[in-house]
Design a protein around this motif. Structure first.
Motif, short mmCIF file in Angstrom:
data_model
loop_
_atom_site.label_atom_id
_atom_site.label_comp_id
_atom_site.label_asym_id
_atom_site.label_seq_id
_atom_site.Cartn_x
_atom_site.Cartn_y
_atom_site.Cartn_z
N THR A 104 27.17 94.12 -30.58
CA THR A 104 26.37 95.21 -30.45
C THR A 104 25.14 94.70 -29.73
OG1 THR A 104 27.36 96.34 -32.10
CG2 THR A 104 25.51 97.22 -31.58
N LEU A 105 24.65 93.80 -30.11
CA LEU A 105 23.30 93.25 -29.81
C LEU A 105 23.30 92.72 -28.35
CD1 LEU A 105 21.97 91.58 -33.13
CD2 LEU A 105 20.82 93.24 -31.86
N LEU A 106 24.50 91.80 -28.09
CA LEU A 106 24.86 91.28 -26.95
C LEU A 106 24.91 92.52 -25.80
CD1 LEU A 106 27.46 88.48 -27.59
CD2 LEU A 106 24.85 88.07 -27.09
N ALA A 107 25.59 93.56 -26.29
CA ALA A 107 25.90 94.68 -25.34
C ALA A 107 24.47 95.36 -25.20
CB ALA A 107 26.89 95.81 -25.95
N HIS A 108 23.66 95.54 -26.31
CA HIS A 108 22.29 95.74 -26.08
C HIS A 108 21.35 95.24 -25.11
CE1 HIS A 108 18.26 97.92 -27.31
NE2 HIS A 108 17.80 96.72 -27.19
N TRP A 109 21.46 93.93 -25.20
CA TRP A 109 20.79 92.97 -24.26
C TRP A 109 21.32 92.78 -22.66
CZ3 TRP A 109 16.06 93.82 -25.73
CH2 TRP A 109 15.56 93.49 -26.85
N GLY A 110 22.34 93.66 -22.62
CA GLY A 110 23.09 93.61 -21.47
C GLY A 110 23.89 92.35 -21.01
N THR A 111 24.31 91.49 -21.87
CA THR A 111 25.03 90.23 -21.52
C THR A 111 26.56 90.51 -22.03
OG1 THR A 111 24.71 88.94 -23.60
CG2 THR A 111 23.20 88.64 -21.68
N TYR A 112 26.97 91.41 -22.65
CA TYR A 112 28.39 91.64 -23.09
C TYR A 112 28.76 93.24 -22.66
CZ TYR A 112 32.40 91.92 -26.20
OH TYR A 112 33.68 92.21 -26.59
N ARG A 113 29.86 93.27 -21.97
CA ARG A 113 30.30 94.64 -21.69
C ARG A 113 31.65 94.86 -22.26
NH1 ARG A 113 27.14 93.40 -17.44
NH2 ARG A 113 25.49 94.83 -16.93
N GLY A 114 32.15 94.03 -23.18
CA GLY A 114 33.50 94.12 -23.81
C GLY A 114 33.74 95.20 -24.89
N GLU A 115 34.87 95.07 -25.44
CA GLU A 115 35.12 95.97 -26.77
C GLU A 115 34.50 95.34 -28.10
OE1 GLU A 115 39.16 97.41 -29.17
OE2 GLU A 115 39.35 95.80 -27.63
N ILE A 116 33.79 96.40 -28.63
CA ILE A 116 33.15 96.11 -30.00
C ILE A 116 34.21 95.97 -31.02
CG2 ILE A 116 31.29 96.70 -31.55
CD1 ILE A 116 30.32 95.91 -28.83
#
Length: 166
Positions: free
Chosen positions: A33-45
């Motif tokens: 969730t944090l990686l997605a928030h900072w824009g480095t992860y777009r995969g499934e949580i």
């Protein structure tokens, strides 16, 4: 505008587990969730620390000037909580070393610095820092403190992991 000296240091209390490839569970969901928030992860949580999560961790670590080892320890958790570099030195005229080389490299990549990447914080590096600070609406004191490190972390840089292009 705030100068680096107006930023009050603080310590985050982080009792998070160390995570790495093959870790699972709620802490990995928080990480994703944090990686997605900072824009480095777009995969499934999904709570699974796989190669995609590892790559996202490495990209995030690189962006905030941490060792890009893909292991989420206390410094990476702290950086994920703030979205900013942690455990970085204050640099100013007369500073030397690898941290100075790093900022010179980032400043050069961003078009602020035209000198040698020599690890010596001289007048040319100071002028480049002041220009960066101006572009981020920071106090232009030529000192690389927490806010200037944050600004440096916002400059897009090419991430080429070890072995890329082989």
């Amino acid at each position: 505008m705030l100068s680096h000296s107006e930023v009050k240091p603080f310590t985050l209390v982080t009792n998070k587990p160390q995570l790495q490839l093959h870790s699972t569970g709620a802490a990995v969901i928080e990480l994703q969730t944090l990686l997605a928030h900072w824009g480095t992860y777009r995969g499934e949580i999904n709570g699974k620390f796989d190669r995609f999560v590892e790559a996202a961790v490495k990209r995030f670590q690189f962006a905030v000037f941490l060792a890009d080892d893909g292991i989420v320890g206390s410094l990476t958790w702290k950086a994920l909580e703030t979205g900013a570099p942690v455990n970085v030195p204050v640099l100013r005229l007369g500073s030397t070393g690898n941290a100075v080389r790093t900022i010179q490299d980032v400043l050069k990549e961003a078009g602020f610095y035209y000198g040698q990447i020599d690890g010596v914080f001289g007048p040319v590096t100071e002028a480049a820092v002041r220009n960066l600070q101006h572009s981020f609406n920071l106090i232009q004191d030529g000192i690389v403190g927490p806010r200037t490190w944050w600004a440096l972390s916002r400059i897009p840089r090419a991430y080429l992991p070890d072995g890329a292009g082989c």
